[in-house]
Write a protein that holds these residues in place. Sequence first.
Motif, short mmCIF file in Angstrom:
data_model
loop_
_atom_site.label_atom_id
_atom_site.label_comp_id
_atom_site.label_asym_id
_atom_site.label_seq_id
_atom_site.Cartn_x
_atom_site.Cartn_y
_atom_site.Cartn_z
N LEU A 1 0.82 -1.21 0.00
CA LEU A 1 0.00 0.00 0.00
C LEU A 1 0.85 1.26 0.00
CD1 LEU A 1 -2.75 -1.04 2.58
CD2 LEU A 1 -2.84 -1.17 0.08
N ARG A 2 2.15 1.12 0.31
CA ARG A 2 3.06 2.26 0.31
C ARG A 2 4.30 1.89 -0.52
NH1 ARG A 2 1.82 1.58 5.70
NH2 ARG A 2 3.93 0.79 6.09
N PRO A 3 4.19 1.88 -1.85
CA PRO A 3 5.32 1.44 -2.69
C PRO A 3 6.57 2.29 -2.51
CG PRO A 3 3.29 1.66 -3.97
CD PRO A 3 3.00 2.26 -2.63
N ASP A 4 6.38 3.55 -2.14
CA ASP A 4 7.56 4.41 -2.00
C ASP A 4 8.31 4.20 -0.68
OD1 ASP A 4 6.85 5.50 -4.41
OD2 ASP A 4 5.68 7.15 -3.51
N GLY A 5 7.73 3.40 0.21
CA GLY A 5 8.35 3.21 1.52
C GLY A 5 9.23 1.99 1.62
N ASP A 6 9.67 1.46 0.48
CA ASP A 6 10.52 0.27 0.47
C ASP A 6 11.94 0.66 0.88
OD1 ASP A 6 11.69 -2.15 0.10
OD2 ASP A 6 11.52 -2.17 -2.09
N THR A 7 12.28 0.39 2.15
CA THR A 7 13.59 0.76 2.68
C THR A 7 14.19 -0.40 3.44
OG1 THR A 7 12.59 1.66 4.70
CG2 THR A 7 12.99 3.21 2.88
N PHE A 8 15.50 -0.39 3.55
CA PHE A 8 16.22 -1.42 4.31
C PHE A 8 16.15 -1.09 5.80
CE2 PHE A 8 20.04 -3.21 6.25
CZ PHE A 8 19.97 -4.52 5.81
N VAL A 9 15.65 -2.08 6.59
CA VAL A 9 15.48 -1.84 8.03
C VAL A 9 16.24 -2.86 8.87
CG1 VAL A 9 13.25 -0.70 7.80
CG2 VAL A 9 13.34 -3.20 8.03
N GLY A 10 16.99 -3.74 8.23
CA GLY A 10 17.77 -4.72 9.00
C GLY A 10 16.88 -5.74 9.70
N LEU A 11 17.13 -5.93 10.99
CA LEU A 11 16.39 -6.93 11.78
C LEU A 11 15.17 -6.33 12.48
CD1 LEU A 11 19.41 -8.79 13.42
CD2 LEU A 11 18.16 -9.42 11.34
N SER A 12 14.75 -5.16 12.05
CA SER A 12 13.62 -4.51 12.70
C SER A 12 12.34 -5.32 12.58
CB SER A 12 13.41 -3.12 12.10
OG SER A 12 12.27 -2.49 12.67
N ASN A 13 12.12 -5.96 11.42
CA ASN A 13 10.92 -6.77 11.23
C ASN A 13 10.89 -7.95 12.21
OD1 ASN A 13 9.65 -5.31 9.15
ND2 ASN A 13 10.97 -6.27 7.61
N TYR A 14 12.03 -8.55 12.46
CA TYR A 14 12.09 -9.68 13.39
C TYR A 14 11.78 -9.22 14.82
CZ TYR A 14 14.28 -12.25 9.58
OH TYR A 14 14.52 -12.86 8.37
N ALA A 15 12.28 -8.07 15.19
CA ALA A 15 11.98 -7.53 16.52
C ALA A 15 10.49 -7.23 16.65
CB ALA A 15 12.80 -6.26 16.78
N ASP A 16 9.88 -6.73 15.58
CA ASP A 16 8.46 -6.39 15.62
C ASP A 16 7.58 -7.63 15.75
OD1 ASP A 16 9.08 -3.73 15.43
OD2 ASP A 16 8.78 -3.63 13.25
N ILE A 17 7.92 -8.69 15.02
CA ILE A 17 7.05 -9.88 15.08
C ILE A 17 7.17 -10.59 16.43
CG2 ILE A 17 7.11 -10.18 12.58
CD1 ILE A 17 9.05 -12.49 12.99
N PHE A 18 8.35 -10.58 17.04
CA PHE A 18 8.46 -11.22 18.35
C PHE A 18 7.79 -10.40 19.44
CE2 PHE A 18 12.12 -13.50 16.40
CZ PHE A 18 11.67 -14.79 16.66
N ALA A 19 7.60 -9.11 19.18
CA ALA A 19 6.85 -8.27 20.12
C ALA A 19 5.36 -8.28 19.82
CB ALA A 19 7.38 -6.83 20.06
N ASP A 20 4.96 -8.95 18.75
CA ASP A 20 3.56 -8.99 18.33
C ASP A 20 2.83 -10.10 19.10
OD1 ASP A 20 1.13 -8.92 17.11
OD2 ASP A 20 1.85 -9.43 15.11
N SER A 21 1.84 -9.74 19.91
CA SER A 21 1.10 -10.73 20.70
C SER A 21 0.29 -11.66 19.80
CB SER A 21 0.18 -10.02 21.69
OG SER A 21 -0.74 -9.18 21.02
N THR A 22 -0.19 -11.15 18.66
CA THR A 22 -0.93 -12.00 17.74
C THR A 22 -0.04 -13.09 17.15
OG1 THR A 22 -2.33 -10.10 17.17
CG2 THR A 22 -2.43 -12.01 15.72
N PHE A 23 1.20 -12.74 16.85
CA PHE A 23 2.15 -13.73 16.34
C PHE A 23 2.41 -14.81 17.39
CE2 PHE A 23 6.54 -15.24 15.93
CZ PHE A 23 6.51 -15.75 14.64
N ARG A 24 2.58 -14.40 18.64
CA ARG A 24 2.80 -15.39 19.70
C ARG A 24 1.56 -16.27 19.88
NH1 ARG A 24 4.98 -10.75 22.32
NH2 ARG A 24 3.14 -10.64 23.67
#
Length: 312
Positions: A63-86
């Motif tokens: 939904l935000r094609p212009d926001g494609d940026t390199f964030v490193g391991l940020s996605n992994y930190a977000d999913i482990f903090a996500d209660s729905t994922f747990r």
Amino acid sequence: MTTLVDRHNAAQSRRTEPDVAAQRAEAWRRRAPLLPALIFTIIVTQVPFLVTIWYSLRSWNLLRPDGDTFVGLSNYADIFADSTFRGAALNSVLITVACVLFSMLIGIGLALLLDRPFRGRGVARTLLITPFLIMPVAGSMIWAVSMLNPTYGLVNWTIGLVGIDPVDWTSTYPVLSILMALVWQWTPFMMLLVLAGLQAQPKDVLEAAQVDGAGWGRTFTWITLPHLRRYIELGVLLGAIYVVNTFDQIYLMTAGGPGTASANLPFYIYQRAFLGFDIGQAAAMGVVVVIATIIVATFALRLIFRSFEQKD
């Protein structure tokens, strides 16, 4: 003396070098027919996995094609903090363990019954195998519409005979509803594996146990069950690998609901990728699931191989 020994070793090494070269050439000659299959496997499995890892390191939302940026391991930190994922991870473990456990227990019981000769055994065996031959989509619709429907489902009709009020199973007990469909589908698979183990059991050992006065319970506990160990372990491993990837039953019976109460990891990854359009986090979840599955499968395979080595 030293010179003679050195000459002997040099001559020995010269004699073995052609042999080593010939052995290497023979080894590559044997491996050559497998190289196309190996290359194809790498292309269709490892290359997409590497691309998935690359996506997991980027913040990419469709939904935000212009926001494609390199964030490193940020996605992994977000999913482990996500209660729905747990919660989805917990549902995956619960559904997998419960399905494999109940399917194996029921499968052992049915295999013991089918191992005895009786009239119509072939027909009974065919009918019991049928659920495993039905496509998961068709089986899910059977359970959602014909069995668990709150208005005209067979389960509610059956419990209504004893005065129990109708239950909306897929809304009130979503995980239990999915488990019933999965156990119904996977019990024939476990039954076939255990039945193969029972029919491979040496009959003279059972006859010797009967001569010694051992009852059915002791014979099963001390002779039959240890013999079935490798078949049970194989059934548990294969069942867990397939059940942990369950998607059809959840999608068609509960759609992961109510809310995300019955969503497992594959379904939640689907929601994030194709409903939330968050490719980065969905890829990170996929990488985590693949790594966890590889670790568990490797540990289970080592146990099974160790069991086979001890048996041999």
